[in-house]
Design a protein around this motif. Structure first.
Motif, PDB file in Angstrom:
ATOM      1  N   ALA A 118       7.282 -23.208 -11.452  1.00 59.70           N
ATOM      2  CA  ALA A 118       6.159 -22.298 -11.667  1.00 59.70           C
ATOM      3  C   ALA A 118       4.842 -23.069 -11.653  1.00 59.70           C
ATOM      4  O   ALA A 118       4.828 -24.303 -11.644  1.00 59.70           O
ATOM      5  CB  ALA A 118       6.323 -21.581 -13.003  1.00 59.70           C
ATOM      6  N   ASP A 119       3.740 -22.326 -11.647  1.00 59.48           N
ATOM      7  CA  ASP A 119       2.411 -22.896 -11.804  1.00 59.48           C
ATOM      8  C   ASP A 119       2.254 -23.316 -13.261  1.00 59.48           C
ATOM      9  O   ASP A 119       2.287 -22.472 -14.157  1.00 59.48           O
ATOM     10  CB  ASP A 119       1.369 -21.841 -11.405  1.00 59.48           C
ATOM     11  CG  ASP A 119      -0.068 -22.252 -11.707  1.00 59.48           C
ATOM     12  OD1 ASP A 119      -0.287 -23.383 -12.161  1.00 59.48           O
ATOM     13  OD2 ASP A 119      -0.969 -21.421 -11.501  1.00 59.48           O
ATOM     14  N   ASP A 120       2.094 -24.600 -13.507  1.00 59.51           N
ATOM     15  CA  ASP A 120       2.077 -25.118 -14.878  1.00 59.51           C
ATOM     16  C   ASP A 120       0.973 -24.481 -15.720  1.00 59.51           C
ATOM     17  O   ASP A 120       1.218 -24.054 -16.851  1.00 59.51           O
ATOM     18  CB  ASP A 120       1.903 -26.637 -14.856  1.00 59.51           C
ATOM     19  CG  ASP A 120       1.924 -27.236 -16.256  1.00 59.51           C
ATOM     20  OD1 ASP A 120       3.021 -27.360 -16.828  1.00 59.51           O
ATOM     21  OD2 ASP A 120       0.833 -27.557 -16.778  1.00 59.51           O
ATOM     22  N   ALA A 121      -0.249 -24.402 -15.175  1.00 61.87           N
ATOM     23  CA  ALA A 121      -1.368 -23.845 -15.936  1.00 61.87           C
ATOM     24  C   ALA A 121      -1.137 -22.379 -16.268  1.00 61.87           C
ATOM     25  O   ALA A 121      -1.406 -21.924 -17.386  1.00 61.87           O
ATOM     26  CB  ALA A 121      -2.675 -24.011 -15.154  1.00 61.87           C
ATOM     27  N   ALA A 122      -0.622 -21.626 -15.293  1.00 57.08           N
ATOM     28  CA  ALA A 122      -0.371 -20.200 -15.519  1.00 57.08           C
ATOM     29  C   ALA A 122       0.733 -20.004 -16.549  1.00 57.08           C
ATOM     30  O   ALA A 122       0.647 -19.122 -17.410  1.00 57.08           O
ATOM     31  CB  ALA A 122      -0.003 -19.512 -14.211  1.00 57.08           C
ATOM     32  N   MET A 123       1.788 -20.827 -16.463  1.00 58.01           N
ATOM     33  CA  MET A 123       2.889 -20.685 -17.421  1.00 58.01           C
ATOM     34  C   MET A 123       2.442 -21.058 -18.826  1.00 58.01           C
ATOM     35  O   MET A 123       2.837 -20.416 -19.813  1.00 58.01           O
ATOM     36  CB  MET A 123       4.064 -21.559 -16.983  1.00 58.01           C
ATOM     37  CG  MET A 123       5.324 -21.365 -17.811  1.00 58.01           C
ATOM     38  SD  MET A 123       5.889 -19.631 -17.870  1.00 58.01           S
ATOM     39  CE  MET A 123       6.129 -19.290 -16.128  1.00 58.01           C
ATOM     40  N   ARG A 124       1.606 -22.082 -18.926  1.00 57.10           N
ATOM     41  CA  ARG A 124       1.079 -22.474 -20.242  1.00 57.10           C
ATOM     42  C   ARG A 124       0.253 -21.338 -20.844  1.00 57.10           C
ATOM     43  O   ARG A 124       0.371 -21.028 -22.021  1.00 57.10           O
ATOM     44  CB  ARG A 124       0.230 -23.738 -20.099  1.00 57.10           C
ATOM     45  CG  ARG A 124      -0.251 -24.346 -21.405  1.00 57.10           C
ATOM     46  CD  ARG A 124      -1.018 -25.633 -21.119  1.00 57.10           C
ATOM     47  NE  ARG A 124      -0.167 -26.645 -20.531  1.00 57.10           N
ATOM     48  CZ  ARG A 124       0.552 -27.510 -21.243  1.00 57.10           C
ATOM     49  NH1 ARG A 124       0.507 -27.485 -22.565  1.00 57.10           N
ATOM     50  NH2 ARG A 124       1.304 -28.402 -20.640  1.00 57.10           N
ATOM     51  N   LYS A 125      -0.578 -20.711 -20.004  1.00 60.46           N
ATOM     52  CA  LYS A 125      -1.400 -19.595 -20.498  1.00 60.46           C
ATOM     53  C   LYS A 125      -0.526 -18.400 -20.843  1.00 60.46           C
ATOM     54  O   LYS A 125      -0.765 -17.716 -21.843  1.00 60.46           O
ATOM     55  CB  LYS A 125      -2.444 -19.205 -19.445  1.00 60.46           C
ATOM     56  CG  LYS A 125      -3.351 -18.049 -19.877  1.00 60.46           C
ATOM     57  CD  LYS A 125      -4.484 -17.840 -18.903  1.00 60.46           C
ATOM     58  CE  LYS A 125      -5.241 -16.542 -19.182  1.00 60.46           C
ATOM     59  NZ  LYS A 125      -5.785 -16.467 -20.560  1.00 60.46           N
ATOM     60  N   LEU A 126       0.494 -18.145 -20.033  1.00 54.10           N
ATOM     61  CA  LEU A 126       1.408 -17.028 -20.304  1.00 54.10           C
ATOM     62  C   LEU A 126       2.075 -17.195 -21.666  1.00 54.10           C
ATOM     63  O   LEU A 126       2.085 -16.269 -22.487  1.00 54.10           O
ATOM     64  CB  LEU A 126       2.455 -16.937 -19.198  1.00 54.10           C
ATOM     65  CG  LEU A 126       3.536 -15.858 -19.327  1.00 54.10           C
ATOM     66  CD1 LEU A 126       3.923 -15.331 -17.947  1.00 54.10           C
ATOM     67  CD2 LEU A 126       4.788 -16.401 -20.020  1.00 54.10           C
ATOM     68  N   LEU A 127       2.618 -18.374 -21.932  1.00 60.05           N
ATOM     69  CA  LEU A 127       3.275 -18.618 -23.220  1.00 60.05           C
ATOM     70  C   LEU A 127       2.278 -18.527 -24.368  1.00 60.05           C
ATOM     71  O   LEU A 127       2.588 -17.979 -25.435  1.00 60.05           O
ATOM     72  CB  LEU A 127       3.949 -19.983 -23.210  1.00 60.05           C
ATOM     73  CG  LEU A 127       5.148 -20.148 -22.271  1.00 60.05           C
ATOM     74  CD1 LEU A 127       5.645 -21.583 -22.296  1.00 60.05           C
ATOM     75  CD2 LEU A 127       6.272 -19.193 -22.640  1.00 60.05           C
TER      76      LEU A 127
END
Length: 220
Positions: A118-127
């Motif tokens: 996944a896109d690391d930044a997007a996944m971090r924001k999602l969590l």
């Protein structure tokens, strides 16, 4: 595919509007902030200037959130292998003091070694958005779980709520806030971002309320 075309076009138009609104707000907010700083230097601090500064910060944060929502799409970011277990554990550790201060007991069941491309930044924001949602609306106790079975990754976030059963259908809609959000800061954008990320990854996001428990479940 033809059935979904009008919905996709409406979604593109909405994101375009959000992007244009974000750009339009940036300049006046910058000017207000600069003028307030000048007035503060010339006349000293006052309750009125402090109030303006607080509101400008709120608006600036909202505009930033709008920008993040508008630009995310299927081609956003660069995909990489992410250890979702480690990332979720780290984010929960960073939030543990806030849960304790809010009086929300938190239990977490995180399977080790869960990997996701996944896109690391997007996944971090999602969590982060899901943890924030769990914290803001948690009633006494909340639970978070992560598991991987038969090639699927499932994330579950649940907490007590004042909502009646079946009242969560619109939880992921942009600018929509459920009845239990009254008096809680926010603009109804966090879970909309979550929905966009999950959809871009061909995943599934669900929200439900049953027996006083609000549950968000995401599957990739």
């Amino acid at each position: 595919k033809k059935l979904y075309q009008p919905l996709e076009e409406a979604d593109r138009k909405q994101k375009r509007f959000i992007s244009e609104a974000e750009s339009a707000f940036k300049v006046p907010l910058t000017v207000i902030n600069a003028d307030t700083e000048i007035l503060e230097r010339e006349n000293g601090a006052s309750e009125q200037l402090n109030s303006i500064n607080r509101q400008v910060k709120k608006m600036t944060a909202l505009v930033k959130e709008l920008g993040g929502l508008a630009i995310y799409g299927e081609d956003a970011g660069i995909s990489a292998n992410i250890n979702l277990s480690d990332l979720l554990s780290a984010l929960l550790d960073a939030s543990s003091d806030r849960f304790a201060a809010a009086g929300v007991g938190l239990s977490a069941e995180i399977a080790p070694g869960v990997m996701l491309t996944a896109d690391d930044a997007a996944m971090r924001k999602l969590l982060s958005e899901l943890i924030e949602n769990t914290l803001k609306f948690g009633k006494n106790n909340a639970a978070i779980s992560l598991e991987q079975k038969e090639g699927h990754v499932t994330l579950t976030f649940s907490n007590g709520t004042d909502l009646p059963d079946g009242a969560a259908q619109q939880a992921f809609d942009r600018f929509t806030r459920l009845s239990n959000a009254e008096g809680v800061p926010g603009a109804g954008l966090g879970l909309a971002f979550v929905k966009d990320v999950v959809r871009a990854m061909d995943g599934r996001a669900e929200a439900a309320v049953k027996d006083g428990v609000f549950t968000l479940r995401i599957r990739f």
